[in-house]
Design a protein around this motif. Structure first.
Motif, PDB file in Angstrom:
ATOM      1  N   TYR A 176       0.848  -1.182   0.000  1.00  0.00           N
ATOM      2  CA  TYR A 176       0.000   0.000   0.000  1.00  0.00           C
ATOM      3  C   TYR A 176       0.890   1.241   0.000  1.00  0.00           C
ATOM      4  CZ  TYR A 176      -3.119   3.746   1.367  1.00  0.00           C
ATOM      5  OH  TYR A 176      -3.801   4.943   1.410  1.00  0.00           O
ATOM      6  N   GLY A 177       0.981   1.876  -1.143  1.00  0.00           N
ATOM      7  CA  GLY A 177       1.822   3.063  -1.268  1.00  0.00           C
ATOM      8  C   GLY A 177       3.303   2.774  -1.326  1.00  0.00           C
ATOM      9  N   GLY A 178       3.679   1.490  -1.452  1.00  0.00           N
ATOM     10  CA  GLY A 178       5.106   1.157  -1.471  1.00  0.00           C
ATOM     11  C   GLY A 178       5.823   1.683  -0.245  1.00  0.00           C
ATOM     12  N   ARG A 179       5.230   1.457   0.924  1.00  0.00           N
ATOM     13  CA  ARG A 179       5.698   2.080   2.164  1.00  0.00           C
ATOM     14  C   ARG A 179       6.675   1.212   2.960  1.00  0.00           C
ATOM     15  NH1 ARG A 179       2.052   6.229   4.020  1.00  0.00           N
ATOM     16  NH2 ARG A 179       0.348   6.513   2.533  1.00  0.00           N
ATOM     17  N   ILE A 180       7.711   1.842   3.461  1.00  0.00           N
ATOM     18  CA  ILE A 180       8.581   1.220   4.455  1.00  0.00           C
ATOM     19  C   ILE A 180       7.891   1.402   5.808  1.00  0.00           C
ATOM     20  CG2 ILE A 180      10.836   1.261   5.581  1.00  0.00           C
ATOM     21  CD1 ILE A 180      11.961   2.391   2.939  1.00  0.00           C
ATOM     22  N   VAL A 181       7.464   0.297   6.395  1.00  0.00           N
ATOM     23  CA  VAL A 181       6.690   0.327   7.635  1.00  0.00           C
ATOM     24  C   VAL A 181       7.612   0.264   8.848  1.00  0.00           C
ATOM     25  CG1 VAL A 181       4.963  -0.908   9.006  1.00  0.00           C
ATOM     26  CG2 VAL A 181       4.686  -0.712   6.530  1.00  0.00           C
ATOM     27  N   SER A 182       8.634  -0.573   8.757  1.00  0.00           N
ATOM     28  CA  SER A 182       9.592  -0.722   9.855  1.00  0.00           C
ATOM     29  C   SER A 182      10.976  -0.960   9.271  1.00  0.00           C
ATOM     30  CB  SER A 182       9.202  -1.885  10.782  1.00  0.00           C
ATOM     31  OG  SER A 182       9.261  -3.119  10.082  1.00  0.00           O
ATOM     32  N   LEU A 183      11.999  -0.559  10.014  1.00  0.00           N
ATOM     33  CA  LEU A 183      13.371  -0.760   9.568  1.00  0.00           C
ATOM     34  C   LEU A 183      14.231  -0.957  10.811  1.00  0.00           C
ATOM     35  CD1 LEU A 183      15.061   1.359   6.747  1.00  0.00           C
ATOM     36  CD2 LEU A 183      16.317   0.036   8.439  1.00  0.00           C
ATOM     37  N   VAL A 211      13.926   2.288  13.275  1.00  0.00           N
ATOM     38  CA  VAL A 211      14.358   3.674  13.086  1.00  0.00           C
ATOM     39  C   VAL A 211      13.475   4.466  12.126  1.00  0.00           C
ATOM     40  CG1 VAL A 211      16.757   3.162  13.680  1.00  0.00           C
ATOM     41  CG2 VAL A 211      16.019   3.011  11.287  1.00  0.00           C
ATOM     42  N   VAL A 212      12.273   3.940  11.788  1.00  0.00           N
ATOM     43  CA  VAL A 212      11.341   4.712  10.963  1.00  0.00           C
ATOM     44  C   VAL A 212       9.981   4.807  11.649  1.00  0.00           C
ATOM     45  CG1 VAL A 212      12.461   4.188   8.760  1.00  0.00           C
ATOM     46  CG2 VAL A 212      10.635   2.692   9.605  1.00  0.00           C
ATOM     47  N   LEU A 213       9.326   5.948  11.449  1.00  0.00           N
ATOM     48  CA  LEU A 213       7.978   6.127  11.968  1.00  0.00           C
ATOM     49  C   LEU A 213       6.982   5.423  11.057  1.00  0.00           C
ATOM     50  CD1 LEU A 213       9.538   8.292  13.526  1.00  0.00           C
ATOM     51  CD2 LEU A 213       7.598   9.849  13.207  1.00  0.00           C
ATOM     52  N   GLY A 214       5.922   4.925  11.664  1.00  0.00           N
ATOM     53  CA  GLY A 214       4.884   4.240  10.897  1.00  0.00           C
ATOM     54  C   GLY A 214       3.843   3.669  11.841  1.00  0.00           C
ATOM     55  N   PHE A 215       2.910   2.926  11.264  1.00  0.00           N
ATOM     56  CA  PHE A 215       1.819   2.334  12.034  1.00  0.00           C
ATOM     57  C   PHE A 215       1.942   0.807  12.033  1.00  0.00           C
ATOM     58  CE2 PHE A 215       0.115   6.281  10.125  1.00  0.00           C
ATOM     59  CZ  PHE A 215      -0.154   6.992  11.287  1.00  0.00           C
ATOM     60  N   ASP A 216       1.238   0.163  12.967  1.00  0.00           N
ATOM     61  CA  ASP A 216       1.317  -1.298  13.059  1.00  0.00           C
ATOM     62  C   ASP A 216       0.135  -1.991  12.403  1.00  0.00           C
ATOM     63  OD1 ASP A 216      -0.687  -0.804  14.874  1.00  0.00           O
ATOM     64  OD2 ASP A 216       0.496  -1.355  16.644  1.00  0.00           O
ATOM     65  N   ASN A 217      -0.669  -1.222  11.617  1.00  0.00           N
ATOM     66  CA  ASN A 217      -1.787  -1.834  10.908  1.00  0.00           C
ATOM     67  C   ASN A 217      -2.173  -0.969   9.719  1.00  0.00           C
ATOM     68  OD1 ASN A 217      -4.396  -0.129  11.671  1.00  0.00           O
ATOM     69  ND2 ASN A 217      -3.065  -0.238  13.486  1.00  0.00           N
ATOM     70  N   ILE A 218      -2.800  -1.585   8.735  1.00  0.00           N
ATOM     71  CA  ILE A 218      -3.134  -0.891   7.499  1.00  0.00           C
ATOM     72  C   ILE A 218      -4.210   0.159   7.720  1.00  0.00           C
ATOM     73  CG2 ILE A 218      -4.873  -2.560   6.763  1.00  0.00           C
ATOM     74  CD1 ILE A 218      -2.317  -0.752   4.494  1.00  0.00           C
ATOM     75  N   GLN A 219      -5.102  -0.066   8.682  1.00  0.00           N
ATOM     76  CA  GLN A 219      -6.212   0.864   8.885  1.00  0.00           C
ATOM     77  C   GLN A 219      -5.735   2.245   9.308  1.00  0.00           C
ATOM     78  OE1 GLN A 219      -9.189   0.115   7.855  1.00  0.00           O
ATOM     79  NE2 GLN A 219      -8.478  -1.963   7.354  1.00  0.00           N
ATOM     80  N   SER A 262       2.251  10.528   4.649  1.00  0.00           N
ATOM     81  CA  SER A 262       3.419  10.213   3.815  1.00  0.00           C
ATOM     82  C   SER A 262       4.371   9.221   4.457  1.00  0.00           C
ATOM     83  CB  SER A 262       4.182  11.512   3.497  1.00  0.00           C
ATOM     84  OG  SER A 262       3.360  12.433   2.831  1.00  0.00           O
ATOM     85  N   PHE A 263       4.041   8.681   5.612  1.00  0.00           N
ATOM     86  CA  PHE A 263       4.989   7.866   6.364  1.00  0.00           C
ATOM     87  C   PHE A 263       5.511   6.688   5.532  1.00  0.00           C
ATOM     88  CE2 PHE A 263       2.351   9.731   9.815  1.00  0.00           C
ATOM     89  CZ  PHE A 263       3.361  10.479  10.414  1.00  0.00           C
ATOM     90  N   GLY A 264       6.790   6.745   5.179  1.00  0.00           N
ATOM     91  CA  GLY A 264       7.468   5.657   4.490  1.00  0.00           C
ATOM     92  C   GLY A 264       7.084   5.440   3.048  1.00  0.00           C
ATOM     93  N   ALA A 265       6.282   6.343   2.459  1.00  0.00           N
ATOM     94  CA  ALA A 265       5.631   6.055   1.186  1.00  0.00           C
ATOM     95  C   ALA A 265       6.474   6.397  -0.035  1.00  0.00           C
ATOM     96  CB  ALA A 265       4.305   6.807   1.101  1.00  0.00           C
ATOM     97  N   THR A 266       6.113   5.760  -1.161  1.00  0.00           N
ATOM     98  CA  THR A 266       6.624   6.122  -2.478  1.00  0.00           C
ATOM     99  C   THR A 266       5.825   7.316  -2.979  1.00  0.00           C
ATOM    100  OG1 THR A 266       7.293   3.874  -3.021  1.00  0.00           O
ATOM    101  CG2 THR A 266       6.886   5.370  -4.874  1.00  0.00           C
ATOM    102  N   MET A 267       6.517   8.381  -3.362  1.00  0.00           N
ATOM    103  CA  MET A 267       5.857   9.599  -3.819  1.00  0.00           C
ATOM    104  C   MET A 267       5.905   9.687  -5.344  1.00  0.00           C
ATOM    105  SD  MET A 267       4.652  10.798  -1.204  1.00  0.00           S
ATOM    106  CE  MET A 267       4.808  11.107   0.535  1.00  0.00           C
ATOM    107  N   GLY A 268       4.736   9.749  -5.962  1.00  0.00           N
ATOM    108  CA  GLY A 268       4.645   9.852  -7.410  1.00  0.00           C
ATOM    109  C   GLY A 268       3.255  10.331  -7.806  1.00  0.00           C
ATOM    110  N   ARG A 269       3.015  10.765  -9.062  1.00  0.00           N
ATOM    111  CA  ARG A 269       4.054  10.751 -10.067  1.00  0.00           C
ATOM    112  C   ARG A 269       5.142  11.776  -9.812  1.00  0.00           C
ATOM    113  NH1 ARG A 269       1.039  10.327 -15.950  1.00  0.00           N
ATOM    114  NH2 ARG A 269      -0.374   8.635 -15.371  1.00  0.00           N
ATOM    115  N   VAL A 270       4.782  12.843  -9.146  1.00  0.00           N
ATOM    116  CA  VAL A 270       5.767  13.890  -8.894  1.00  0.00           C
ATOM    117  C   VAL A 270       5.809  14.180  -7.408  1.00  0.00           C
ATOM    118  CG1 VAL A 270       6.388  16.301  -9.306  1.00  0.00           C
ATOM    119  CG2 VAL A 270       5.497  14.913 -11.186  1.00  0.00           C
TER     120      VAL A 270
END
Length: 382
Positions: free
Chosen positions: A66-73, A85-93, A101-109
């Motif tokens: 979902y969004g090409g997101r880095i959830v945990s690292l 060392v990354v902020l994010g959530f522990d569930n998709i909801q 924008s947490f961990g997400a792929t940003m596009g098209r621009v």
């Protein structure tokens, strides 16, 4: 810097699981980060979402399609204890509850397009305005809110793909994008983006991970030591839109050519109009690396954990954002609130609002051409 070393085992290669769909098979429903894979199973926009895991003996990365997101690292600190060392959530909801924008792929621009408009071959392109009077991170239907197809071939590599239809958020052309995440032998997460379009369009991709190298989002990052390999930056107006100027960092809070604590850089001119406009740093630096992937573009070091993150890219710019708008209204993993200055983003990119700045490096992609961009996040102990 002392880099952690490891070797893949023959057994790991021999038992690698090939995933030909979004469904990731796993023998354990939990990863070291304690994320439950089941909590990332959902139907979004008619497609299935999942949590994928890359790992080696020292690191582990959780990524959702979902969004090409880095959830945990997870990386080891100076005491060899794993820290996320990354902020994010522990569930998709929680990712779905509010655009983020947490961990997400940003596009098209990625980043901002002034007034949500630009001219391409004489035609005025109008993008969804989702940032006041401006467009940001691909508009209201940007890729951070789309579901990618997943293909995990082994513990070290994940492929995500997405087809962006002509007219999505107002952008022209059907675009096919592929993202490869690779956990390398020198403890780096490498992200390779490729894309092609059937019409002339614009492409500018990045990852928007919020890093807190202390492992605790309640610790502010202003005590971290930052280096940016850039003698110039692009100042912004009061709405965070680049003015079109490129100015020297010398004798300003934006000079990180020598590693310095972020708060000490601010002290050079704490009343700076540029800092006041965005309540901290949210600016693009013009890199001196000239696209050389062997030349560090930036680094950040946490004295608390001893973890150092070094960024490499073939992009001409990098956006440094110090989480100025986080206000503890959202809680992430382990129910910890996200606080102001509780993270730093290092977004490799072409410059913001480039479609409206003809003299800046172009992000135009023509039919028959191939877009490519690489970002490497390398971790070590110092």
């Amino acid at each position: 810097m002392l880099k952690l070393k490891y070797n893949f085992s023959l057994f790991a290669f021999a038992t690698a699981i090939v995933i030909l769909s979004c469904v990731q098979k796993a023998t354990n429903s939990k990863v070291k980060s304690s994320l439950e894979k089941a909590n990332f199973e959902a139907i979004v926009n008619g497609d299935s979402t999942h949590l994928f895991t890359l790992k080696n003996p020292h690191m582990e990365v959780g990524i959702t399609n979902y969004g090409g997101r880095i959830v945990s690292l997870l990386v080891p600190d100076k005491n060899n204890s794993p820290l996320d060392v990354v902020l994010g959530f522990d569930n998709i909801q929680d990712y779905l509850a509010k655009p983020n924008s947490f961990g997400a792929t940003m596009g098209r621009v990625t980043n901002r397009i002034a007034n949500g408009t630009f001219v391409l071959d004489g035609d005025t392109i109008r993008i969804d305005k989702n940032n006041g009077q401006h467009a940001i991170h691909g508009g209201s239907k940007g890729w951070r809110q789309q579901v990618f197809k997943g293909n995990q071939r082994n513990d070290s590599t994940l492929f995500l793909s997405y087809r962006s239809p002509d007219g999505e958020s107002g952008f022209p052309g059907n675009v096919e994008v592929n993202i490869q995440y690779t956990l390398t032998q020198n403890n780096a997460l490498r992200i390779d983006y490729t894309a092609k379009s059937d019409k002339k369009t614009v492409i500018n991709l990045t990852n928007h991970s919020f890093f807190n190298l202390s492992g605790n989002p309640q610790n502010i990052v202003l005590d971290d030591i930052l280096f940016v390999n850039a003698g110039y930056f692009t100042p912004v107006d009061s709405q965070a839109i680049p003015t079109g100027k490129i100015v020297p960092v010398l004798n300003t809070p934006f000079d990180f050519t020598t590693p310095i604590k972020i708060k000490d850089a601010i002290k050079r001119d704490s009343t700076s109009e540029q800092l006041r406009f965005v309540s901290g740093f949210d600016h693009n630096w013009v890199l001196d690396t000239k696209g050389n992937l062997n030349d560090p573009a930036a680094s950040v070091y946490s004295p608390i954990s001893g973890i150092k993150l070094t960024v490499y890219t073939d992009e001409p710019g990098i956006q440094v954002y110090t989480a100025n708008t986080l206000d503890q209204s959202q809680k992430g993993k382990k129910n910890i609130p996200f606080r102001k200055y509780g993270a730093i983003c290092l977004e490799t990119q072409h410059f913001p609002d480039t479609p409206n700045k003809p003299s800046w490096p172009s992000i135009v992609l023509n039919p028959g051409e191939k877009y490519h961009s690489t970002c490497i996040y390398e971790f070590g102990i110092e």
